[in-house]
Design an enzyme around this catalytic site. Structure first.
Site, PDB file in Angstrom:
ATOM      1  CG  HIS A 190      26.608  27.538  41.976  1.00 27.42           C
ATOM      2  ND1 HIS A 190      24.949  27.711  42.887  1.00 27.42           N
ATOM      3  CD2 HIS A 190      27.109  29.082  42.327  1.00 27.42           C
ATOM      4  CE1 HIS A 190      25.826  29.154  43.512  1.00 27.42           C
ATOM      5  NE2 HIS A 190      26.567  29.215  43.088  1.00 27.42           N
ATOM      6  CB  ILE A 241      31.084  24.673  45.730  1.00 23.40           C
ATOM      7  CG1 ILE A 241      30.223  25.357  44.589  1.00 23.40           C
ATOM      8  CG2 ILE A 241      31.452  23.314  45.741  1.00 23.40           C
ATOM      9  CD1 ILE A 241      31.889  25.519  43.673  1.00 23.40           C
ATOM     10  CB  CYS A 242      28.905  28.612  46.193  1.00 22.81           C
ATOM     11  SG  CYS A 242      28.249  30.336  46.225  1.00 22.81           S
ATOM     12  CG  ASN A 243      25.530  27.921  51.059  1.00 19.51           C
ATOM     13  OD1 ASN A 243      25.162  26.298  51.252  1.00 19.51           O
ATOM     14  ND2 ASN A 243      26.417  28.682  52.937  1.00 19.51           N
TER      15      ASN A 243
END
Length: 216
Positions: A91, A94-96
């Protein structure tokens, strides 16, 4: 269960796993020390030969696992902990957002509306449909091959059936004069001789008086 003096309670029977010296979740084998600690989060922790085991993940919604001798093995929690760690690492790439668990709930994840995901779903499902059609063609081929108990099945040509259906449904209208092709005689001679002049006209030769078309 034991009463005073280590005797079994009246009216009850003592299980083999609950006797001292017998291995199992309800008793300790010789040389083992079991310490029960009740967590405020409602899961228990036990330490067996220095190995800490809990039912944090395995006992949720499934109390029957308490009767399983392998229930306290640390592999359960270890496997789930490794999986959660991999989820967190993947995670982070790919995500902030703060936590990957937010993606488990649509109302908290800020996911896109399903209408905007139509193209994405189509891109995901299209290979599955293509593979299904390809597999069906292979099955159709094998189905058409002859077997000892069946002749070869030939492919049906649908356009011929559709053409026959359209001709069968045709009805003459007033614009057609109320006639059909069957109303004409079949003895018309369409043979055009070389001296008719029509061939010369088509070939650019000097025009001669065309002979009338002979109708027998």
């Amino acid at each position: 269960m034991h009463g005073n003096g280590g005797q079994p309670a009246a009216g009850g029977s003592e299980s083999a796993l609950s006797r001292e010296g017998q291995p199992g979740p309800s008793g300790a084998a010789q040389g083992q020390v079991i310490s029960n600690e009740r967590s405020p989060r409602r899961y228990s922790t036990r330490t067996i030969n220095g190995v800490q085991a809990t039912n944090k993940f395995t006992a949720v919604g499934n109390p029957s696992l308490q009767r399983d001798p392998d229930w306290y093995r640390w592999n359960y929690n270890h496997s789930i902990a490794v999986w959660l760690r991999e989820c967190s690492r993947s995670h982070a790439k790919i995500c902030n957002c703060g936590q990957f668990r937010k993606h488990w709930f649509q109302e908290c994840a800020g996911l896109e509306d399903r209408s905007t995901q139509a193209s994405l779903e189509e891109a995901i499902l299209r290979p599955l449909r293509v593979q299904g059609k390809r597999a069906k063609r292979k099955l159709d081929y094998h189905y058409s091959q002859p077997t000892p108990n069946r002749k070869k099945v030939y492919k049906t040509v649908r356009w011929q059936d559709e053409l026959a259906d359209r001709e069968a449904d045709f009805t003459p209208s007033e614009e057609d004069g109320g006639t059909t092709s069957s109303d004409f005689d079949g003895d018309i001679n369409f043979d055009i001789g070389g001296d008719s002049g029509i061939v010369d006209e088509l070939l650019g030769r000097p025009f001669t008086t065309p002979a009338p078309v002979r109708i027998v």
